[in-house]
Design a protein around this motif. Structure first.
Motif, short mmCIF file in Angstrom:
data_model
loop_
_atom_site.label_atom_id
_atom_site.label_comp_id
_atom_site.label_asym_id
_atom_site.label_seq_id
_atom_site.Cartn_x
_atom_site.Cartn_y
_atom_site.Cartn_z
N THR A 165 36.24 31.44 33.48
CA THR A 165 36.82 30.53 34.47
C THR A 165 38.34 30.68 34.49
O THR A 165 39.00 30.07 35.33
CB THR A 165 36.46 29.07 34.13
N ASP A 166 38.90 31.46 33.57
CA ASP A 166 40.32 31.74 33.56
C ASP A 166 40.61 32.94 34.47
O ASP A 166 39.72 33.71 34.80
CB ASP A 166 40.82 32.04 32.14
N GLN B 236 45.25 40.63 37.49
CA GLN B 236 44.44 41.38 38.46
C GLN B 236 43.82 40.43 39.49
O GLN B 236 43.77 40.74 40.68
CB GLN B 236 43.34 42.16 37.75
N ASP B 237 43.38 39.25 39.04
CA ASP B 237 42.81 38.27 39.97
C ASP B 237 43.85 37.81 40.99
O ASP B 237 43.56 37.67 42.17
CB ASP B 237 42.28 37.06 39.20
N VAL B 238 45.08 37.58 40.50
CA VAL B 238 46.16 37.16 41.40
C VAL B 238 46.46 38.25 42.42
O VAL B 238 46.58 37.98 43.63
CB VAL B 238 47.43 36.81 40.59
N MET B 239 46.58 39.48 41.95
CA MET B 239 46.87 40.59 42.86
C MET B 239 45.75 40.78 43.88
O MET B 239 46.01 41.04 45.06
CB MET B 239 47.09 41.88 42.07
N THR C 76 45.85 26.73 43.44
CA THR C 76 45.43 26.15 42.16
C THR C 76 46.14 26.82 40.99
O THR C 76 46.50 26.16 40.01
CB THR C 76 43.91 26.30 42.00
N TRP C 77 46.38 28.11 41.08
CA TRP C 77 47.02 28.85 40.00
C TRP C 77 48.54 28.71 40.00
O TRP C 77 49.22 29.23 39.13
CB TRP C 77 46.66 30.33 40.10
N GLY C 78 49.08 28.02 41.02
CA GLY C 78 50.54 27.89 41.11
C GLY C 78 51.20 29.15 41.63
O GLY C 78 52.40 29.37 41.39
N GLU C 79 50.45 29.98 42.35
CA GLU C 79 50.97 31.22 42.90
C GLU C 79 51.24 31.06 44.40
O GLU C 79 50.62 30.25 45.07
CB GLU C 79 49.98 32.37 42.69
N GLU D 207 39.10 44.92 41.46
CA GLU D 207 38.92 43.58 40.91
C GLU D 207 37.80 43.55 39.88
O GLU D 207 37.94 42.94 38.80
CB GLU D 207 38.63 42.58 42.03
N LEU D 208 36.71 44.21 40.16
CA LEU D 208 35.61 44.25 39.20
C LEU D 208 35.99 45.00 37.93
O LEU D 208 35.49 44.70 36.84
CB LEU D 208 34.37 44.89 39.83
N SER D 209 36.90 45.96 38.04
CA SER D 209 37.31 46.74 36.88
C SER D 209 38.23 45.95 35.95
O SER D 209 38.19 46.14 34.74
CB SER D 209 38.02 48.03 37.32
N GLY D 210 39.07 45.08 36.53
CA GLY D 210 40.06 44.42 35.68
C GLY D 210 40.14 42.91 35.77
O GLY D 210 40.79 42.27 34.94
N GLY D 211 39.51 42.31 36.78
CA GLY D 211 39.60 40.86 36.93
C GLY D 211 38.68 40.11 35.98
O GLY D 211 37.66 40.64 35.55
#
Length: 219
Positions: free
Chosen positions: A64-65, A69-72, A124-127, A183-187
């Motif tokens: 859930t964190d 990579q998720d942000v990008m 939500t992430w403050g981005e 995303e699947l490789s690093g998120g």
């Protein structure tokens, strides 16, 4: 005479027994040493066993964190989706083929909600959520059309539009699939990974559909 011979015989038997015992012990120790020898990795391996293989590098565990990579993924996919929606809107009054117009509507309907979802993650992430007025760095995102490409598409209509739209959208979708695989490789954020899987599945199917349409367009 018999009294002197008996002790010698007993002594000889005892010496022989001691020699056999020592040989037996040495044989057992030799067998044990040959049965288990240390490998180069320091792990005991029996003769004939394969060399122990190194532990593979673990893949990201969905949580859930979120990570960078998720942000990008979200920050790049939002403008990428926005451009697909913009291209779809152009088809409303420019497409000649009803199948092209219908595909464009489906793309709009699918990607607009995904833009809202990813924008919510960033908030939500403050981005920072990419602004709609920001010119996307199309060279940094696979499949993005340049401003010149978009102006050219906007100036077309009829069969010419259909052909250009399908050609551009195939490339656009292929770029989205590449980004989703990254995303699947690093998120690590589970909702983002699920969206990436959905993008790969749905847009790969649409790529196949568009290639068939492009091949079958009249003229």
């Amino acid at each position: 005479m018999n009294g002197r011979v008996l002790p010698v015989a007993l002594l000889t038997a005892g010496l022989l027994a001691g020699t056999d015992g020592a040989n037996g012990a040495n044989g057992a120790n030799g067998s044990a040493a040959s049965a288990a020898t240390p490998s180069s990795s320091g792990v005991l391996a029996a003769p004939g066993d394969p060399t122990p293989t190194p532990t593979p590098t673990p893949t990201p565990t969905p949580t859930t964190d979120h990570n960078d990579q998720d942000v990008m993924f979200a920050r790049m996919m939002i403008p990428h989706h926005r451009q697909a929606v913009e291209m779809g809107k152009l088809a409303e009054d420019r497409a000649a083929d009803a199948r092209v117009a219908g595909l464009a509507r489906r793309i709009e309907a699918a990607q607009a909600p995904e833009i809202r979802t990813m924008s919510g993650w960033l908030t939500t992430w403050g981005e920072q959520v990419p602004g709609e007025s920001q010119a996307p760095a199309h060279h940094a995102m696979p499949g993005m059309m340049s401003p010149e490409d978009m102006r050219r598409l906007e100036g077309l209509s009829g069969r010419d539009f259909d052909r250009a739209f399908l050609t551009m959208m195939i490339r656009h979708h292929e770029g989205a699939v590449t980004m989703a695989r990254d995303e699947l490789s690093g998120g690590t954020y589970e909702p983002a990974r699920r969206l990436a899987e959905s993008i790969i599945s749905s847009q790969s199917a649409e790529i196949k559909e568009m290639k068939t349409l492009l091949h079958n367009l009249p003229g």
